[in-house]
Design an enzyme around this catalytic site. Structure first.
Site, PDB file in Angstrom:
ATOM      1  N   CYS A   1     -23.790 -22.224  66.242  1.00  0.00           N
ATOM      2  CA  CYS A   1     -23.599 -23.145  65.122  1.00  0.00           C
ATOM      3  C   CYS A   1     -24.759 -24.138  65.136  1.00  0.00           C
ATOM      4  CB  CYS A   1     -22.228 -23.828  65.190  1.00  0.00           C
ATOM      5  SG  CYS A   1     -21.978 -24.881  66.628  1.00  0.00           S
TER       6      CYS A   1
ATOM      7  N   ASN B   1     -23.486 -27.057  68.544  1.00  0.00           N
ATOM      8  CA  ASN B   1     -22.837 -26.490  69.745  1.00  0.00           C
ATOM      9  C   ASN B   1     -21.856 -27.485  70.376  1.00  0.00           C
ATOM     10  OD1 ASN B   1     -23.769 -25.133  73.016  1.00  0.00           O
ATOM     11  ND2 ASN B   1     -22.254 -24.357  71.614  1.00  0.00           N
TER      12      ASN B   1
ATOM     13  N   CYS C   1     -18.886 -28.441  68.131  1.00  0.00           N
ATOM     14  CA  CYS C   1     -17.641 -28.294  67.357  1.00  0.00           C
ATOM     15  C   CYS C   1     -17.262 -26.827  67.188  1.00  0.00           C
ATOM     16  CB  CYS C   1     -17.761 -28.963  65.986  1.00  0.00           C
ATOM     17  SG  CYS C   1     -18.098 -30.729  66.041  1.00  0.00           S
ATOM     18  N   ARG C   2     -17.972 -26.127  66.303  1.00  0.00           N
ATOM     19  CA  ARG C   2     -17.525 -24.778  65.937  1.00  0.00           C
ATOM     20  C   ARG C   2     -17.773 -23.727  67.010  1.00  0.00           C
ATOM     21  NH1 ARG C   2     -20.833 -24.665  60.538  1.00  0.00           N
ATOM     22  NH2 ARG C   2     -22.131 -25.938  61.925  1.00  0.00           N
ATOM     23  N   SER C   3     -19.010 -23.656  67.535  1.00  0.00           N
ATOM     24  CA  SER C   3     -19.277 -22.546  68.471  1.00  0.00           C
ATOM     25  C   SER C   3     -18.556 -22.689  69.812  1.00  0.00           C
ATOM     26  CB  SER C   3     -20.773 -22.262  68.636  1.00  0.00           C
ATOM     27  OG  SER C   3     -21.485 -23.368  69.100  1.00  0.00           O
TER      28      SER C   3
ATOM     29  N   ASP D   1     -18.782 -26.848  58.590  1.00  0.00           N
ATOM     30  CA  ASP D   1     -19.023 -27.841  59.637  1.00  0.00           C
ATOM     31  C   ASP D   1     -17.991 -28.967  59.549  1.00  0.00           C
ATOM     32  OD1 ASP D   1     -20.058 -29.704  61.326  1.00  0.00           O
ATOM     33  OD2 ASP D   1     -22.069 -29.683  60.460  1.00  0.00           O
TER      34      ASP D   1
HETATM   35  P1  4NP Z   1     -21.219 -27.927  65.029  1.00  0.00           P
HETATM   36  O1  4NP Z   1     -21.038 -29.367  64.325  1.00  0.00           O
HETATM   37  O2  4NP Z   1     -22.476 -27.328  64.444  1.00  0.00           O
HETATM   38  O3  4NP Z   1     -19.998 -27.187  64.625  1.00  0.00           O
HETATM   39  O4  4NP Z   1     -21.308 -28.187  66.504  1.00  0.00           O
HETATM   40  C1  4NP Z   1     -22.022 -30.353  64.322  1.00  0.00           C
HETATM   41  C2  4NP Z   1     -22.166 -31.192  65.381  1.00  0.00           C
HETATM   42  C3  4NP Z   1     -23.106 -32.215  65.351  1.00  0.00           C
HETATM   43  C4  4NP Z   1     -23.899 -32.371  64.229  1.00  0.00           C
HETATM   44  C5  4NP Z   1     -23.752 -31.529  63.155  1.00  0.00           C
HETATM   45  C6  4NP Z   1     -22.824 -30.506  63.198  1.00  0.00           C
HETATM   46  N1  4NP Z   1     -24.834 -33.439  64.164  1.00  0.00           N
HETATM   47  O5  4NP Z   1     -25.425 -33.643  63.091  1.00  0.00           O
HETATM   48  O6  4NP Z   1     -25.030 -34.129  65.178  1.00  0.00           O
END
Ligand code: 4NP
Length: 163
Positions: A10, A13, A15-17, A130
């Site tokens: 994702c 790394n 939240c989703r993955s 996201d």
């Molecule tokens: P992820 O979510 O891609 O599912 O881990 C996010 C986590 C952090 C950020 C964006 C998306 N960020 O902008 O810091």
């Protein structure tokens, strides 16, 4: 039966993955395939390297019996190109992840990049949105989608391993 290695990708790394990694590990362990299906996760961005998964993701996962506390953020890196031979599939959450990964992938390995929701059977969403900038319900939706898609992914991997 062959073995297979999957890397979930994702953006951050955190939240989703990590969520899908934990859901898939649980399924694979219950199917007694942990020595055949290797699982990893990574982000295309570098903001959260070394960090624990987002507290909201951990809390939502914990309620369903998944433990994210051993996972730490890591960025898809040059080392992963060498590991493109190790990884059979890079399963991404959305189109931006796919594009970022394709941009750093050797051309001959680009067909290993697949959207997670291709494997879902109940939810017909194209992507896992996201949840980072939204509320807690977004994290529940991510887990619902991961549970749906991981069942389909496990089926597809079983078929691939016995082919
Ligand atoms: P992820 O979510 O891609 O599912 O881990 C996010 C986590 C952090 C950020 C964006 C998306 N960020 O902008 O810091």
């Amino acid at each position: 039966m062959n073995s297979i290695a999957v890397c979930f990708v994702c953006l951050g790394n955190i939240c989703r993955s990590p969520s899908v990694e934990a859901v898939m590990r649980d399924l694979v362990e219950r199917a007694k395939l942990a020595d055949r299906i290797l699982i990893d996760s990574a982000g295309t961005g570098d903001w959260h390297i070394g960090e624990l998964p987002d507290e909201r993701a951990q809390k939502a996962a914990r309620k369903r019996g998944y433990d994210l506390s051993k996972l730490r953020g890591r960025q898809v890196a040059a080392a992963d190109f060498a590991r493109f031979d190790l990884f059979d599939l890079f399963i991404v959450m959305d189109d931006a992840n796919a594009a970022a990964l394709a941009a750093i992938s050797p051309p001959e390995h680009r067909d290993k990049i697949r959207l997670l929701m291709e494997f879902a059977t109940r939810d017909d969403s194209r992507v896992v949105v996201d949840p980072y900038f939204g509320g807690e319900d977004g994290f529940e939706k991510v887990l619902d989608q991961c549970e749906d898609a991981c069942e389909g992914l496990l089926k597809a991997l079983r078929a691939q391993m016995t082919a």
